[in-house]
Design a protein around this motif. Structure first.
Motif, PDB file in Angstrom:
ATOM      1  N   UNK A 106      44.433  28.833  33.312  1.00  0.00           N
ATOM      2  CA  UNK A 106      44.365  29.692  34.495  1.00  0.00           C
ATOM      3  C   UNK A 106      44.006  31.097  34.061  1.00  0.00           C
ATOM      4  N   UNK A 107      43.335  31.798  34.924  1.00  0.00           N
ATOM      5  CA  UNK A 107      42.941  33.183  34.641  1.00  0.00           C
ATOM      6  C   UNK A 107      43.728  34.108  35.539  1.00  0.00           C
ATOM      7  N   UNK A 108      44.167  35.252  34.983  1.00  0.00           N
ATOM      8  CA  UNK A 108      44.951  36.214  35.740  1.00  0.00           C
ATOM      9  C   UNK A 108      44.333  37.585  35.505  1.00  0.00           C
ATOM     10  N   UNK A 109      44.211  38.346  36.593  1.00  0.00           N
ATOM     11  CA  UNK A 109      43.635  39.696  36.486  1.00  0.00           C
ATOM     12  C   UNK A 109      44.390  40.609  37.423  1.00  0.00           C
ATOM     13  N   UNK A 110      44.657  41.850  36.951  1.00  0.00           N
ATOM     14  CA  UNK A 110      45.315  42.862  37.769  1.00  0.00           C
ATOM     15  C   UNK A 110      44.323  43.990  38.030  1.00  0.00           C
ATOM     16  N   UNK A 111      44.455  44.572  39.233  1.00  0.00           N
ATOM     17  CA  UNK A 111      43.545  45.655  39.638  1.00  0.00           C
ATOM     18  C   UNK A 111      44.366  46.720  40.330  1.00  0.00           C
ATOM     19  N   UNK A 112      44.029  47.980  40.118  1.00  0.00           N
ATOM     20  CA  UNK A 112      44.747  49.088  40.771  1.00  0.00           C
ATOM     21  C   UNK A 112      44.369  49.151  42.242  1.00  0.00           C
ATOM     22  N   UNK A 113      45.118  50.034  42.964  1.00  0.00           N
ATOM     23  CA  UNK A 113      44.893  50.101  44.404  1.00  0.00           C
ATOM     24  C   UNK A 113      43.565  50.768  44.756  1.00  0.00           C
ATOM     25  N   UNK A 114      42.916  51.396  43.785  1.00  0.00           N
ATOM     26  CA  UNK A 114      41.621  52.019  44.079  1.00  0.00           C
ATOM     27  C   UNK A 114      40.486  51.073  43.767  1.00  0.00           C
ATOM     28  N   UNK A 115      40.791  49.978  43.140  1.00  0.00           N
ATOM     29  CA  UNK A 115      39.751  48.996  42.833  1.00  0.00           C
ATOM     30  C   UNK A 115      39.793  47.897  43.882  1.00  0.00           C
ATOM     31  N   UNK A 116      38.668  47.697  44.591  1.00  0.00           N
ATOM     32  CA  UNK A 116      38.600  46.687  45.670  1.00  0.00           C
ATOM     33  C   UNK A 116      37.617  45.594  45.322  1.00  0.00           C
ATOM     34  N   UNK A 117      37.097  45.549  44.096  1.00  0.00           N
ATOM     35  CA  UNK A 117      36.219  44.493  43.622  1.00  0.00           C
ATOM     36  C   UNK A 117      36.709  44.046  42.259  1.00  0.00           C
ATOM     37  N   UNK A 118      36.430  42.732  41.972  1.00  0.00           N
ATOM     38  CA  UNK A 118      36.839  42.243  40.668  1.00  0.00           C
ATOM     39  C   UNK A 118      35.963  41.103  40.223  1.00  0.00           C
TER      40      UNK A 118
END
Length: 830
Positions: free
Chosen positions: A67-79
Motif C-alpha cells: 500500500x502507498x501512503x502520502x501526506x499533504x499540507x493544507x495548502x497542497x490540493x494536488x498529489x
C-alpha cells in the motif's frame, strides 16, 4: 479458476474507474483523477474547512503489492501517487485531518493504472505516405497509440495490435516513431523511439496517344529521385512487355496496336537504388479510320444513313456531311448513323472519324451525296373561269418532274403529274381546296412545302321562302349552302333597301312598309371569298296595314256599326268586339260593318284587322264600347202599409244605380237608389199605378224598363165592433171606407180560428157557433182581386164571455139588446 476470478475483478475495476469522483455522503468532501500513467496516478481535491493536512492511501485490489501512503499540507490540493504497479486497480482514499489529528472527512475512489510501456521491434516504410511498426504485446493493453514525429509536427494513429501503420506521412522523410499502450485507466509513457524513413513518391503520369500506334508518357520530377523506370504491356496480356529506365521525365512508345488498351507502370528510385511507390495507368491507343463507308439517302426525308465497318478500339464515331455553306455532324457508338437536317437540292461530302478515350482517327475518304429537290415555290392559284382552277409554280434544282395534289374539304383528292410548271383542276362552289406541289428526282420526293388553300365562292341559297310575321316583318328561311359563313338578306322597294346579316339560315326583316311588294334576295358570304352576287331574287308582298277605326255608332240596343279607313283593295276586314261576355265579329271588304246581338250591360274592346293573300295585318288600336245596362228580370211590389209600398228587383247586368217610378193620374212616387229595392211612400189607396224602372250604368248609360201596372189596396175599415147573436154567435161590424169594397173578417182564438166574407156592400159579417169564454184577435181587411189577404190592417183583441156575464167595450158601453154581448176591450196590435 484463477483466470476467471481475475477477469471478474478486472470488470469491477473497469466499472469503478469510470467514476472519476466519489463524494462523501456526510461531508461533501470529494477527490478527482486528472491523469494516469503506467506507474502514477495524479489526484486533486478541494480545500476542506478546518483541515490542516490531507492523507492519501492507495491499496491494490486483489493483487499482491504494498500500500502507498502520502501526506499533504493544507495548502497542497494536488498529489501524485508513484511507484504503482502497471495495469492494476487501486482503491484510493483521501482524508481531511485537523490539527489535532482528528479525521474531519474522507472520500474514496477506484482507479486502474495504464498498461506497461511497449518496446518497438522494428519500423519500416513500404509506401511513400506510411510507416509500419512492429512490437510485442503488452499485458492489459486494449489498444496502442502510434506517433510519427517530424520536427515539431507529428501524426498519431490508434491501432489494436501489432503490426500497426501510421499513414498520412510525407514521402522520403525521416520520422521518429514511438508507441504507447492504452487501457480503460489511461495511456502509458511513450516507448523508446525508433527512426524510419518513407520511400520515394510515385511519379504521376500524364499519358496520351498521339497516333493510332503510339503512346506518350510524361511526369513531373519526384523529390529525392535519382531515376525512373517505366514499363508498358497490353492489358489483355498478349504480346511482350516494353520497359524503359531513364533519368528524363518523358517517354514515347511506338509500333503499338491501334485501338488497344495498354497498362503503364512507373516508379522512381533513390541514389541507393531503392524503389519508391509505383504508379499504374491504363491507356488505349487511338483507333484507325473506318473502312467501307456506305451512304444511303432516306427517301422522302432530308436525312441520310451512313454505315461502315467497325474499327478496333473505337468507342464512338462521328459522321460529317459538309457543303459550301453547312457542316452537319452525327455521333454514334454503332456502325451506322443518320445525318439529319440536310438541305434539299444540295450536294454533300460525307466522311467518318472513329473516336475512343485516347483520341480520334483520321477522316475516311469523302463520299458524295446528292439530296432530294426542294419543295417548289412561287405557287399561285387562280380561277381561270368558273369551275376551273389553274395551279402554277416555279422550277427547282434537281427536280425531274412534279406532282400536284388537290384535296377538297369533303376528303376527295385528285392529282396531276407533269414535267411542266402548271396544272388545271375542276372546282365547285363553296369548297375549300388544299393544294400541295412536290418535286421528284432519283433521291426521292421533295419535302412538303407550303400547303395552299383556295376557297371558291359560296353557293347561292336556293328555294328560300318568306313568311309574313306581321305587316312590317317578314321571316325569310332557306337551307344552308356549302361555303357560306354568313348570309345577307336584302328587301328592296322603290323607297330603299332593308338589310339583314346573320350566320343562321334564317333572317327576320323588320321595319318594312305594310301593303308593299319587296324584291327579296338572299346572298351567301364567306370571309375568304366574299359574297356570291349571282343569287336569284323573288317578289314578296307584306301584309296589309293596320286599319284605323274612325267611328262606332249604336244603331239599337244590341247593334253597333263600325267604320274605318280602307287602305288595301285586296283586303278583307274583320272587326271584333271582345269582352268578358265573349267575342262578336263582323266582316266586310269595304270600310264598315255591323255587329248585332251584343249583350246588354257589357264592356267591349273593338278592334279591326285586314287580311289579304299576303297575310294579316296587326290589329288596329282598340276602341272601348259599353252597352246599356240590362233591365232586371224580376220586379216585386209589396204594400207595407196603406200608404207605403216596397219594390224589389233582381240585379241588372251593368247597372250601378236604379230609378223606380209609380205613376197614376193622382200623382207620382219615385225612388233613386244604389240598392235593388226601394220604399215608396204617399201611395193613394185603391189606385192603379204604372210601374217603370231605369237602370243606370257607371258611365251614365240608361235603360228604361217598364213592368205590369200596380193597383194599391182599399183602405182598412174603422169602428170594428163585436155583438153577440144568441149564445153561440157573434156579429162583427165596421165602418166601410168605400161603398163597393168587399171585406174579409178573420178571428184568431186560442182554441180555433174563424173566417167570414160578407157580400159586397155590407159592413158586417156574422159568425155562428163560436165558443165563448175565449180571447180573439179580430182583423177586417179589404179583399183583393186575386183573393189575397192583406196584413196591413190593425188587429183588435176582444174577450167574449159566456151568457150572463157583463161585457164592456172600449171607452164606452153599448147595449144592443137584452142579450149580454158587450164589446169590452179594444186593443190595437202590430
Amino acid at each position: 479458476m484463477g483466470g476467471g476470478k481475475r477477469t471478474s475483478l478486472l470488470v469491477v475495476a473497469l466499472i469503478c474507474s469510470n467514476l472519476e469522483t466519489i463524494f462523501s455522503a456526510n461531508t461533501g468532501f470529494s477527490m478527482s483523477i486528472y491523469d494516469v500513467t503506467s506507474r502514477s496516478i495524479y489526484l486533486s481535491w478541494p480545500k476542506f474547512s478546518g483541515a490542516s493536512s490531507y492523507k492519501v492511501t492507495a491499496n491494490p485490489v486483489n493483487t499482491v503489492g504494498q500500500s502507498l501512503l502520502a501526506h499533504f499540507s493544507d495548502v497542497t490540493l494536488k498529489g501524485t501517487l508513484t511507484s504503482l504497479i502497471p495495469n492494476t486497480i487501486y482503491v484510493i482514499q483521501a482524508e481531511a485531518i485537523d490539527k489535532n489529528g482528528i479525521i474531519l472527512a474522507e472520500t474514496q475512489i477506484m482507479q486502474s493504472t495504464a498498461p506497461d510501456i511497449p518496446v518497438i521491434d522494428q519500423a519500416y516504410s513500404k509506401l511513400s505516405n506510411s510507416i509500419t511498426v512492429e512490437w510485442r504485446a503488452v499485458l492489459g493493453a486494449t489498444s496502442y497509440l502510434l506517433t510519427a514525429q517530424d520536427g515539431d509536427s507529428f501524426i498519431e494513429t490508434t491501432v489494436t495490435n501489432s503490426p500497426g501503420t501510421v499513414t498520412g506521412l510525407k514521402a522520403a522523410t525521416l520520422y521518429r516513431i514511438t508507441i504507447r499502450s492504452i487501457n480503460s485507466g489511461g495511456r502509458s509513457q511513450p516507448s523508446p523511439s525508433r527512426k524510419a524513413k518513407t520511400v520515394l513518391a510515385a511519379p504521376i503520369l500524364s499519358v496520351s496517344s498521339p497516333s493510332c500506334n503510339s503512346i506518350a508518357v510524361s511526369w513531373k520530377a519526384v523529390y529525392m529521385a535519382a531515376g525512373f523506370s517505366v514499363s508498358l504491356m497490353r492489358s489483355d496480356g498478349l504480346g511482350r512487355m516494353l520497359k524503359e529506365n531513364t533519368t528524363n521525365t518523358s517517354l514515347i512508345f511506338t509500333d503499338l496496336d491501334p485501338g488497344t488498351l495498354y497498362t503503364i507502370k512507373a516508379y522512381a528510385w533513390n541514389v541507393n537504388g531503392m524503389p519508391g511507390d509505383d504508379f499504374t495507368y491504363n491507356q488505349r491507343t487511338s483507333p484507325k479510320a473506318p473502312a467501307d463507308v456506305q451512304v444511303a439517302f432516306n427517301s422522302g426525308t432530308l436525312r441520310a444513313i451512313v454505315s461502315w465497318m467497325p474499327t478496333e478500339g473505337a468507342l464512338t464515331y462521328s459522321v460529317i456531311a459538309s457543303n459550301r455553306l453547312l457542316k452537319l455532324k452525327c455521333n454514334t457508338s454503332s456502325t451506322s448513323c443518320m445525318v439529319p437536317s440536310l438541305q434539299c437540292g444540295s450536294e454533300y461530302s460525307v466522311f467518318v472519324i472513329a473516336h475512343n478515350d485516347a483520341g480520334s482517327s483520321k477522316p475516311t475518304v469523302a463520299v458524295n451525296l446528292r439530296t432530294i429537290p426542294c419543295a417548289p415555290g412561287s405557287i399561285s392559284i387562280e380561277e381561270d373561269e368558273t369551275g376551273i382552277l389553274l395551279v402554277s409554280w416555279s422550277s427547282v434544282n434537281f427536280g425531274r418532274y412534279y406532282v400536284v395534289f388537290v384535296k377538297s374539304d369533303d376528303g376527295l383528292e385528285v392529282h396531276c403529274n407533269t414535267s411542266h410548271t402548271q396544272c388545271h383542276f375542276q372546282s365547285d362552289c363553296g369548297f375549300t381546296y388544299f393544294i400541295s406541289v412536290f418535286a421528284y428526282n432519283k433521291a426521292g420526293q421533295s419535302p412538303l412545302g407550303d400547303v395552299f388553300n383556295y376557297t371558291t365562292a359560296p353557293c347561292c341559297p336556293s328555294d328560300f321562302s318568306a313568311v309574313v310575321v306581321s305587316s312590317d316583318t317578314l321571316q325569310v328561311t332557306w337551307s344552308p349552302v356549302r361555303g357560306a359563313e354568313m348570309y345577307e338578306t336584302r328587301a328592296a322597294d322603290w323607297t330603299g333597301v332593308v338589310l339583314c346579316n346573320d350566320t343562321a339560315p334564317a333572317c327576320t326583316l323588320s321595319a318594312l312598309r305594310c301593303s308593299t311588294q319587296y324584291n327579296i334576295t338572299v346572298y351567301s358570304f364567306s370571309e375568304v371569298r366574299g359574297s356570291n352576287k349571282s343569287c336569284a331574287s323573288k317578289y314578296v308582298a307584306t301584309a296589309p296595314c293596320s286599319p284605323e277605326i274612325k267611328n262606332i255608332s249604336k244603331d239599337a240596343l244590341s247593334v253597333i256599326s263600325v267604320y274605318w279607313q280602307s287602305n288595301n283593295d285586296e283586303a278583307t276586314y274583320i272587326v271584333t268586339a271582345r269582352g268578358e261576355a265573349g267575342l262578336w265579329h263582323c266582316t266586310s271588304s269595304g270600310n264598315s260593318c255591323t255587329i248585332i246581338n251584343l249583350p246588354c250591360g257589357s264592356v267591349f274592346s273593338v278592334s279591326a284587322i285586314a287580311r289579304s293573300p299576303a297575310g294579316q295585318s296587326l290589329p288596329s288600336y282598340s276602341v272601348p264600347l259599353e252597352t246599356a245596362p240590362c233591365c232586371p228580370n224580376d220586379l216585386t211590389l209589396t204594400q207595407v202599409t196603406q200608404s207605403v209600398t216596397n219594390i224589389s228587383w233582381s240585379v241588372g247586368m251593368g247597372a250601378q244605380t236604379y230609378v223606380t217610378t209609380l205613376e197614376s193620374p193622382k200623382g207620382q212616387a219615385k225612388c233613386h237608389t244604389l240598392q235593388n229595392y226601394c220604399l215608396l211612400g204617399c201611395i193613394t189607396r185603391g189606385t192603379n199605378y204604372t210601374v217603370s224602372l231605369k237602370a243606370v250604368s257607371e258611365t251614365g248609360l240608361t235603360s228604361s224598363c217598364t213592368y205590369q201596372g200596380y193597383s194599391s189596396s182599399a183602405c182598412c175599415p174603422s169602428g170594428v165592433k163585436l155583438y153577440r147573436l144568441g149564445n153561440n154567435g157573434i156579429r162583427v161590424h165596421w165602418r166601410a171606407s168605400e161603398e163597393m169594397t168587399t171585406y174579409n173578417t178573420d178571428l184568431y182564438g186560442s182554441k180555433s180560428n174563424f173566417t167570414c166574407a160578407p157580400h159586397s156592400g155590407l159592413s158586417h159579417c156574422d159568425i155562428t157557433e163560436i165558443p165563448c169564454g175565449d180571447v180573439y184577435s179580430v182583423v177586417v181587411t179589404p179583399a183583393t182581386a186575386k183573393g189575397l189577404k192583406l196584413t196591413l190592417c190593425p188587429k183588435n183583441i176582444y174577450s167574449v164571455t159566456c151568457s150572463g156575464s157583463s161585457v164592456g167595450m172600449g171607452k164606452s158601453t153599448e147595449y144592443i139588446n137584452s142579450k149580454s154581448i158587450v164589446f169590452i176591450k179594444h186593443v190595437s196590435i202590430i
